[in-house]
Design a protein around this motif. Sequence first.
Motif, PDB file in Angstrom:
ATOM      1  N   VAL A  38      12.067   0.856  -4.391  1.00  0.00           N
ATOM      2  CA  VAL A  38      11.646   1.905  -3.456  1.00  0.00           C
ATOM      3  C   VAL A  38      10.271   2.445  -3.818  1.00  0.00           C
ATOM      4  N   ASP A  39       9.922   2.427  -5.088  1.00  0.00           N
ATOM      5  CA  ASP A  39       8.599   2.915  -5.501  1.00  0.00           C
ATOM      6  C   ASP A  39       7.476   2.132  -4.826  1.00  0.00           C
ATOM      7  N   VAL A  40       7.716   0.850  -4.536  1.00  0.00           N
ATOM      8  CA  VAL A  40       6.708   0.036  -3.848  1.00  0.00           C
ATOM      9  C   VAL A  40       6.483   0.570  -2.435  1.00  0.00           C
ATOM     10  N   LEU A  41       7.564   0.952  -1.762  1.00  0.00           N
ATOM     11  CA  LEU A  41       7.455   1.506  -0.409  1.00  0.00           C
ATOM     12  C   LEU A  41       6.743   2.856  -0.435  1.00  0.00           C
ATOM     13  N   GLU A  42       7.074   3.662  -1.421  1.00  0.00           N
ATOM     14  CA  GLU A  42       6.449   4.984  -1.534  1.00  0.00           C
ATOM     15  C   GLU A  42       4.944   4.855  -1.764  1.00  0.00           C
ATOM     16  N   ALA A  43       4.553   3.916  -2.623  1.00  0.00           N
ATOM     17  CA  ALA A  43       3.125   3.735  -2.916  1.00  0.00           C
ATOM     18  C   ALA A  43       2.377   3.250  -1.681  1.00  0.00           C
ATOM     19  N   ALA A  44       2.998   2.344  -0.927  1.00  0.00           N
ATOM     20  CA  ALA A  44       2.363   1.836   0.293  1.00  0.00           C
ATOM     21  C   ALA A  44       2.154   2.959   1.302  1.00  0.00           C
ATOM     22  N   TYR A  45       3.148   3.820   1.445  1.00  0.00           N
ATOM     23  CA  TYR A  45       3.056   4.963   2.365  1.00  0.00           C
ATOM     24  C   TYR A  45       1.922   5.910   1.959  1.00  0.00           C
ATOM     25  N   LYS A  46       1.842   6.231   0.677  1.00  0.00           N
ATOM     26  CA  LYS A  46       0.834   7.185   0.206  1.00  0.00           C
ATOM     27  C   LYS A  46      -0.583   6.666   0.440  1.00  0.00           C
ATOM     28  N   GLU A  47      -0.782   5.372   0.283  1.00  0.00           N
ATOM     29  CA  GLU A  47      -2.114   4.816   0.540  1.00  0.00           C
ATOM     30  C   GLU A  47      -2.510   5.020   1.998  1.00  0.00           C
ATOM     31  N   ALA A  48      -1.593   4.747   2.915  1.00  0.00           N
ATOM     32  CA  ALA A  48      -1.907   4.912   4.337  1.00  0.00           C
ATOM     33  C   ALA A  48      -2.157   6.374   4.677  1.00  0.00           C
ATOM     34  N   MET A  49      -1.397   7.267   4.076  1.00  0.00           N
ATOM     35  CA  MET A  49      -1.609   8.695   4.329  1.00  0.00           C
ATOM     36  C   MET A  49      -2.975   9.154   3.811  1.00  0.00           C
ATOM     37  N   ASN A  50      -3.523   8.428   2.872  1.00  0.00           N
ATOM     38  CA  ASN A  50      -4.868   8.719   2.376  1.00  0.00           C
ATOM     39  C   ASN A  50      -5.946   7.929   3.119  1.00  0.00           C
ATOM     40  N   GLY A  51      -5.538   7.297   4.229  1.00  0.00           N
ATOM     41  CA  GLY A  51      -6.514   6.650   5.099  1.00  0.00           C
ATOM     42  C   GLY A  51      -6.838   5.212   4.757  1.00  0.00           C
ATOM     43  N   ARG A  52      -6.031   4.583   3.912  1.00  0.00           N
ATOM     44  CA  ARG A  52      -6.314   3.197   3.516  1.00  0.00           C
ATOM     45  C   ARG A  52      -5.123   2.299   3.819  1.00  0.00           C
ATOM     46  N   PRO A  53      -5.353   1.090   4.307  1.00  0.00           N
ATOM     47  CA  PRO A  53      -4.254   0.129   4.443  1.00  0.00           C
ATOM     48  C   PRO A  53      -3.635  -0.150   3.074  1.00  0.00           C
ATOM     49  N   SER A  54      -2.337  -0.334   3.047  1.00  0.00           N
ATOM     50  CA  SER A  54      -1.635  -0.536   1.784  1.00  0.00           C
ATOM     51  C   SER A  54      -2.120  -1.795   1.073  1.00  0.00           C
ATOM     52  N   ALA A  55      -2.318  -1.688  -0.219  1.00  0.00           N
ATOM     53  CA  ALA A  55      -2.709  -2.849  -1.022  1.00  0.00           C
ATOM     54  C   ALA A  55      -1.514  -3.760  -1.292  1.00  0.00           C
ATOM     55  N   GLN A  94     -13.679  -7.152  10.399  1.00  0.00           N
ATOM     56  CA  GLN A  94     -13.608  -7.434   8.971  1.00  0.00           C
ATOM     57  C   GLN A  94     -12.404  -6.729   8.336  1.00  0.00           C
ATOM     58  N   ASP A  95     -12.117  -5.502   8.780  1.00  0.00           N
ATOM     59  CA  ASP A  95     -10.952  -4.787   8.268  1.00  0.00           C
ATOM     60  C   ASP A  95      -9.660  -5.523   8.614  1.00  0.00           C
ATOM     61  N   ARG A  96      -9.566  -5.985   9.856  1.00  0.00           N
ATOM     62  CA  ARG A  96      -8.356  -6.703  10.270  1.00  0.00           C
ATOM     63  C   ARG A  96      -8.165  -7.960   9.423  1.00  0.00           C
ATOM     64  N   PHE A 156      -7.171  -7.132   5.809  1.00  0.00           N
ATOM     65  CA  PHE A 156      -5.779  -6.729   5.653  1.00  0.00           C
ATOM     66  C   PHE A 156      -4.845  -7.926   5.817  1.00  0.00           C
ATOM     67  N   ALA A 157      -5.121  -8.783   6.803  1.00  0.00           N
ATOM     68  CA  ALA A 157      -4.292  -9.984   6.973  1.00  0.00           C
ATOM     69  C   ALA A 157      -4.357 -10.865   5.731  1.00  0.00           C
ATOM     70  N   ASP A 158      -5.537 -10.974   5.134  1.00  0.00           N
ATOM     71  CA  ASP A 158      -5.660 -11.751   3.890  1.00  0.00           C
ATOM     72  C   ASP A 158      -4.791 -11.159   2.787  1.00  0.00           C
ATOM     73  N   THR A 159      -4.762  -9.829   2.700  1.00  0.00           N
ATOM     74  CA  THR A 159      -3.907  -9.166   1.713  1.00  0.00           C
ATOM     75  C   THR A 159      -2.434  -9.493   1.956  1.00  0.00           C
ATOM     76  N   VAL A 160      -2.034  -9.411   3.226  1.00  0.00           N
ATOM     77  CA  VAL A 160      -0.645  -9.726   3.583  1.00  0.00           C
ATOM     78  C   VAL A 160      -0.314 -11.171   3.209  1.00  0.00           C
ATOM     79  N   PHE A 161      -1.197 -12.100   3.560  1.00  0.00           N
ATOM     80  CA  PHE A 161      -0.933 -13.513   3.291  1.00  0.00           C
ATOM     81  C   PHE A 161      -0.900 -13.793   1.785  1.00  0.00           C
ATOM     82  N   ASP A 162      -1.723 -13.076   1.025  1.00  0.00           N
ATOM     83  CA  ASP A 162      -1.695 -13.248  -0.435  1.00  0.00           C
ATOM     84  C   ASP A 162      -0.331 -12.862  -0.999  1.00  0.00           C
ATOM     85  N   TRP A 163       0.258 -11.796  -0.461  1.00  0.00           N
ATOM     86  CA  TRP A 163       1.581 -11.385  -0.932  1.00  0.00           C
ATOM     87  C   TRP A 163       2.648 -12.385  -0.497  1.00  0.00           C
ATOM     88  N   VAL A 164       2.586 -12.851   0.752  1.00  0.00           N
ATOM     89  CA  VAL A 164       3.555 -13.857   1.194  1.00  0.00           C
ATOM     90  C   VAL A 164       3.466 -15.100   0.319  1.00  0.00           C
TER      91      VAL A 164
END
Length: 579
Positions: free
Chosen positions: A409-426, A469-471, A474-482
């Motif tokens: 769950v900590d992974v979900l919480e960290a992802a949420y906090k990044e977006a609330m600070n204006g950044r796509p989740s890492a 470039q942002d899109r 972010f897609a590159d980040t997603v694909f790196d995790w997959v």
Amino acid sequence: MAAAVWTNRGRRLQALLLRGSRSNHSALKTNYDALIIGGGHNGLVAAAYLQKGGVKTAVLERRHVLGGAAVSEEIFPGFHFSRCSYLLSLLRPHIYRDLELKKHGLNVFMRDPHSYTPMLEEGVKGAPPRSLILGSDLAKNQDEIGKFSQKDAKNYPEFAAYLEKLASAIHPLLDAPPVDIRGITAGSPRKRLTAAKTLLPFLKCGLKLGGNIPDLYQIITAPIMKILTQWFDSEPLRATLATDGVIGAMTSPSNPGSGYVLLHHVMGELEKEKGAWGYVEGGMGGVSRAIAKAAQSYGVDIFTEKDVGRILIDSEGAAKGVSLKDGTEIHSKVVLSNATPYITFKSLTPKEALSEEFMKAVDQIDYTSPVTKINVAVDKLPNFLASPTPHNKPGPHHQCSIHLNCEHVDVLEAAYKEAMNGRPSARPMLEMTIPSVLDPTLAPPGCHVVSLFTQFTPYHIEGREWTEQDREAFADTVFDWVEQYAPGFKSSVVGRDILSPPDLERIFGLTGGNIFHGSMSLDQLYLARPLPSLSDYRSPVKGLYLCGSGCHPGGGVMGSSGWNAALTVLSDLKHHRNI
């Protein structure tokens, strides 16, 4: 613009014809009893029931394809995607039966198992990493959960029964308009008595709950983690279940109200199977096509590429039709808007028809969205380290909702906090589905369509607009995790379609990119959805109604808002109210 990008390998695939739901061949008339703005599923359902009630109805859709968010589109040659919404469950059974949707072509592939969470870990003594697979078989679920906690495995059946009881008790509230508070508290005794009938679904809900009323109150108001921690200890199970408490919502598992979002997503039913979610044959556009065919069979006129510019208001302040952006005027007794409340009142309704106080309230409706949807064309199945499958052959887990970055769950919480600070989740929360595993019509032989429903991403990136470039980044980040879960995924990609929150807004009319037509937060449910003054589907303008997911019971409960709105309009026409 949204990024829909072919790789070189993708360009070599043969093209097929675009498959979409187009309008019938009726000529657009200048007068109807009812006009519906927007050909999404709620608008189509409302049209069908109005026409069945003897109200001559037309549906006006601005895009080339019907369905709103429930559409099928061939983004890349040969690959047919459920481009926005991607799973079917919350289609109410009475609508399915009344409109004979199966007869009109709706076919659903049921999924069992339905949830797969692979771990990012080293296997023990050469074994693959662990994973958690959940389905309809409680014994198998207990075996899977037991890999992480025997205590959790023992508790799971009771937890599933607990959720089912709460969800089933709420069903009467989904299938009826909210309680008519104004009618009960004002007017003649006869009118009050009539309005008192709207209490019946509420009473049914209470009687069904019995002594579980405090449990319902808790799950609606509490953070989902408070609920899950009461039942379970193991993180993979808690994180997997927590995803249903935040899916589509800009919230975290530790925020109050996330418990209701979980309950909202277990209310589903398909083919009489509680809590089931399935893939529609041909993509989600198949639902919209079936509803449209049913509506047309009753006599509804349906038109695509008819972009409404404004709602016409007569000298007495009542809605009298619409004007298209090409200048065409179409008149009607009533107008139903399947657009979001924001679009309906801020863009389509003349300002002079609405009070300043009302418009301030409209501005306060929350449309915050965490979602970026990525549609991916691949030339082979993802092969997960946790569940290897040789020779491009699908395993049972491939048909599931595949939860990535959900080990804790900590992974979900960290992802949420990044977006609330204006950044796509890492390290974003990812829900992957591969409907072509069950429906081979969606992709060329040996190829597949992959949906990646990702969270959390903000509407603005640190205060500025998204760029191409942002899109791509972010897609590159997603694909790196997959890739970490399924090596070789990136090399299999032949095309990708990246839809950030602003893209979802622009293409599908989802204000803020919110898939529910407004947040499913406690202050925007039931009597307050989308506002207390609008909970009965009637707007401040006589003859103008809301019928979209921005109304009760809200996004995801397919067709119910349209059905409830249609009943309201039919009653008003019969009794000459609000016209």
